[in-house]
Design a protein around this motif. Structure first.
Motif, PDB file in Angstrom:
ATOM      1  N   SER A 270      48.569  71.604  22.829  1.00  0.00           N
ATOM      2  CA  SER A 270      47.778  71.192  22.076  1.00  0.00           C
ATOM      3  C   SER A 270      47.938  71.844  21.370  1.00  0.00           C
ATOM      4  O   SER A 270      47.124  70.948  19.505  1.00  0.00           O
ATOM      5  CB  SER A 270      46.554  72.755  22.757  1.00  0.00           C
ATOM      6  OG  SER A 270      46.958  73.905  22.251  1.00  0.00           O
ATOM      7  N   HIS A 271      48.616  72.560  20.686  1.00  0.00           N
ATOM      8  CA  HIS A 271      49.326  72.340  18.687  1.00  0.00           C
ATOM      9  C   HIS A 271      49.681  71.253  18.415  1.00  0.00           C
ATOM     10  O   HIS A 271      49.108  70.241  17.750  1.00  0.00           O
ATOM     11  CB  HIS A 271      50.269  73.725  18.475  1.00  0.00           C
ATOM     12  CG  HIS A 271      49.563  75.052  18.491  1.00  0.00           C
ATOM     13  ND1 HIS A 271      49.719  75.479  17.293  1.00  0.00           N
ATOM     14  CD2 HIS A 271      49.032  76.059  19.681  1.00  0.00           C
ATOM     15  CE1 HIS A 271      49.339  76.658  17.743  1.00  0.00           C
ATOM     16  NE2 HIS A 271      48.937  76.629  19.028  1.00  0.00           N
ATOM     17  N   TYR A 272      50.732  70.618  19.450  1.00  0.00           N
ATOM     18  CA  TYR A 272      51.693  68.902  19.345  1.00  0.00           C
ATOM     19  C   TYR A 272      49.626  68.527  19.242  1.00  0.00           C
ATOM     20  O   TYR A 272      50.345  67.056  18.172  1.00  0.00           O
ATOM     21  CB  TYR A 272      52.442  69.042  20.406  1.00  0.00           C
ATOM     22  CG  TYR A 272      53.529  69.795  19.680  1.00  0.00           C
ATOM     23  CD1 TYR A 272      54.473  70.061  18.735  1.00  0.00           C
ATOM     24  CD2 TYR A 272      54.266  70.455  20.839  1.00  0.00           C
ATOM     25  CE1 TYR A 272      55.348  70.825  18.570  1.00  0.00           C
ATOM     26  CE2 TYR A 272      55.408  70.726  21.043  1.00  0.00           C
ATOM     27  CZ  TYR A 272      55.901  71.088  19.948  1.00  0.00           C
ATOM     28  OH  TYR A 272      57.001  71.813  19.701  1.00  0.00           O
ATOM     29  N   ALA A 273      49.050  67.426  20.106  1.00  0.00           N
ATOM     30  CA  ALA A 273      47.928  67.397  20.098  1.00  0.00           C
ATOM     31  C   ALA A 273      47.771  67.069  18.653  1.00  0.00           C
ATOM     32  O   ALA A 273      46.751  66.035  18.358  1.00  0.00           O
ATOM     33  CB  ALA A 273      46.897  67.756  21.429  1.00  0.00           C
ATOM     34  N   LEU A 274      46.819  68.766  18.428  1.00  0.00           N
ATOM     35  CA  LEU A 274      46.332  68.957  17.381  1.00  0.00           C
ATOM     36  C   LEU A 274      46.612  67.957  15.945  1.00  0.00           C
ATOM     37  O   LEU A 274      45.938  67.449  15.306  1.00  0.00           O
ATOM     38  CB  LEU A 274      45.841  70.250  17.294  1.00  0.00           C
ATOM     39  CG  LEU A 274      44.928  70.693  16.317  1.00  0.00           C
ATOM     40  CD1 LEU A 274      43.580  70.238  16.780  1.00  0.00           C
ATOM     41  CD2 LEU A 274      44.527  72.052  16.154  1.00  0.00           C
ATOM     42  N   THR A 275      48.001  69.038  15.889  1.00  0.00           N
ATOM     43  CA  THR A 275      48.830  67.788  15.302  1.00  0.00           C
ATOM     44  C   THR A 275      49.470  66.192  14.826  1.00  0.00           C
ATOM     45  O   THR A 275      48.838  65.719  13.702  1.00  0.00           O
ATOM     46  CB  THR A 275      50.185  68.500  14.568  1.00  0.00           C
ATOM     47  OG1 THR A 275      50.305  69.662  15.355  1.00  0.00           O
ATOM     48  CG2 THR A 275      51.479  68.003  14.176  1.00  0.00           C
ATOM     49  N   ALA A 276      48.797  65.757  16.179  1.00  0.00           N
ATOM     50  CA  ALA A 276      49.211  64.990  16.124  1.00  0.00           C
ATOM     51  C   ALA A 276      47.860  63.729  15.654  1.00  0.00           C
ATOM     52  O   ALA A 276      47.563  62.826  15.268  1.00  0.00           O
ATOM     53  CB  ALA A 276      49.408  64.066  17.538  1.00  0.00           C
ATOM     54  N   ILE A 277      46.447  63.948  16.363  1.00  0.00           N
ATOM     55  CA  ILE A 277      45.948  63.719  15.868  1.00  0.00           C
ATOM     56  C   ILE A 277      45.406  63.969  14.166  1.00  0.00           C
ATOM     57  O   ILE A 277      44.820  63.043  13.489  1.00  0.00           O
ATOM     58  CB  ILE A 277      44.342  64.167  16.828  1.00  0.00           C
ATOM     59  CG1 ILE A 277      44.931  64.259  18.417  1.00  0.00           C
ATOM     60  CG2 ILE A 277      42.870  64.038  16.113  1.00  0.00           C
ATOM     61  CD1 ILE A 277      43.423  64.509  19.324  1.00  0.00           C
ATOM     62  N   GLY A 278      45.271  64.932  14.271  1.00  0.00           N
ATOM     63  CA  GLY A 278      44.971  65.368  12.880  1.00  0.00           C
ATOM     64  C   GLY A 278      46.300  64.306  11.749  1.00  0.00           C
ATOM     65  O   GLY A 278      45.707  63.432  10.707  1.00  0.00           O
ATOM     66  N   LEU A 279      47.377  63.931  12.443  1.00  0.00           N
ATOM     67  CA  LEU A 279      48.310  63.240  11.467  1.00  0.00           C
ATOM     68  C   LEU A 279      47.831  61.599  11.604  1.00  0.00           C
ATOM     69  O   LEU A 279      48.198  60.942  10.434  1.00  0.00           O
ATOM     70  CB  LEU A 279      49.524  63.012  12.160  1.00  0.00           C
ATOM     71  CG  LEU A 279      50.764  62.349  11.210  1.00  0.00           C
ATOM     72  CD1 LEU A 279      50.607  62.844   9.198  1.00  0.00           C
ATOM     73  CD2 LEU A 279      52.274  62.732  11.528  1.00  0.00           C
ATOM     74  N   GLY A 280      47.374  61.359  12.701  1.00  0.00           N
ATOM     75  CA  GLY A 280      47.135  59.940  12.940  1.00  0.00           C
ATOM     76  C   GLY A 280      45.562  59.999  11.989  1.00  0.00           C
ATOM     77  O   GLY A 280      44.980  58.746  11.660  1.00  0.00           O
ATOM     78  N   MET A 281      45.011  60.245  11.738  1.00  0.00           N
ATOM     79  CA  MET A 281      43.582  60.776  11.647  1.00  0.00           C
ATOM     80  C   MET A 281      44.050  59.995   9.897  1.00  0.00           C
ATOM     81  O   MET A 281      43.429  59.307   9.273  1.00  0.00           O
ATOM     82  CB  MET A 281      42.468  61.544  11.161  1.00  0.00           C
ATOM     83  CG  MET A 281      42.302  61.414  13.296  1.00  0.00           C
ATOM     84  SD  MET A 281      40.675  62.993  13.129  1.00  0.00           S
ATOM     85  CE  MET A 281      39.444  62.633  12.688  1.00  0.00           C
ATOM     86  N   LEU A 282      45.314  61.023   9.256  1.00  0.00           N
ATOM     87  CA  LEU A 282      45.281  61.201   7.863  1.00  0.00           C
ATOM     88  C   LEU A 282      45.982  59.713   7.325  1.00  0.00           C
ATOM     89  O   LEU A 282      45.747  58.569   6.578  1.00  0.00           O
ATOM     90  CB  LEU A 282      46.609  62.379   7.817  1.00  0.00           C
ATOM     91  CG  LEU A 282      46.784  62.232   6.421  1.00  0.00           C
ATOM     92  CD1 LEU A 282      45.570  62.663   5.158  1.00  0.00           C
ATOM     93  CD2 LEU A 282      47.611  62.968   6.264  1.00  0.00           C
ATOM     94  N   VAL A 283      46.639  58.975   8.382  1.00  0.00           N
ATOM     95  CA  VAL A 283      47.754  57.753   7.906  1.00  0.00           C
ATOM     96  C   VAL A 283      45.813  56.946   8.399  1.00  0.00           C
ATOM     97  O   VAL A 283      46.388  55.944   7.535  1.00  0.00           O
ATOM     98  CB  VAL A 283      48.408  57.985   9.255  1.00  0.00           C
ATOM     99  CG1 VAL A 283      49.387  56.381   9.052  1.00  0.00           C
ATOM    100  CG2 VAL A 283      49.320  58.423   8.671  1.00  0.00           C
TER     101      VAL A 283
END
Length: 117
Positions: free
Chosen positions: A9-22
């Motif tokens: 879940s931490h990896y998913a949260l990080t990936a979603i956050g990074l995707g939204m930022l990009v």
């Protein structure tokens, strides 16, 4: 097993956050670069300068797109911060559990040494 779920879940949260930022950054840059937006056509190039509404409509679309880009960037940064905080909390909890286990192991080992004497 629970540790692997929380890491996932931490990896998913990080990936979603990074995707939204990009995605937010790409949207903002897309609107700043001339020639890519829909409202970037100048009225003088169309030959009919009596259409100033299309230029103002493009400005409204551009401002809405910038608003969406800002929201995406803000949400991405927020998700990344939440992910970092959760990761720090889990590391602290894991360190405390290891310390507690070591203290309990040392405490259970001391009476055995006293009984041997």
């Amino acid at each position: 097993m629970a540790q692997s779920r929380s890491n996932g879940s931490h990896y998913a949260l990080t990936a979603i956050g990074l995707g939204m930022l990009v995605l937010g950054i790409i949207m903002a840059v897309w609107n700043l670069v001339p020639g890519f937006g829909h409202g970037d056509k100048s009225p003088s190039s169309s030959g009919n300068s009596s259409k100033p509404e299309s230029g103002s409509g493009g400005g409204m679309l551009k401002s809405k797109t910038f608003s969406v880009a800002y929201v995406l960037v803000g949400a991405g940064v927020l998700l990344l911060l939440v992910s970092i905080c959760l990761n720090i909390r889990d590391k602290k909890k894991q360190r405390q559990n290891e310390d507690l286990g070591r203290i309990q192991h040392e405490a259970s080992a001391e009476p055995q040494h006293q009984e041997d004497r």
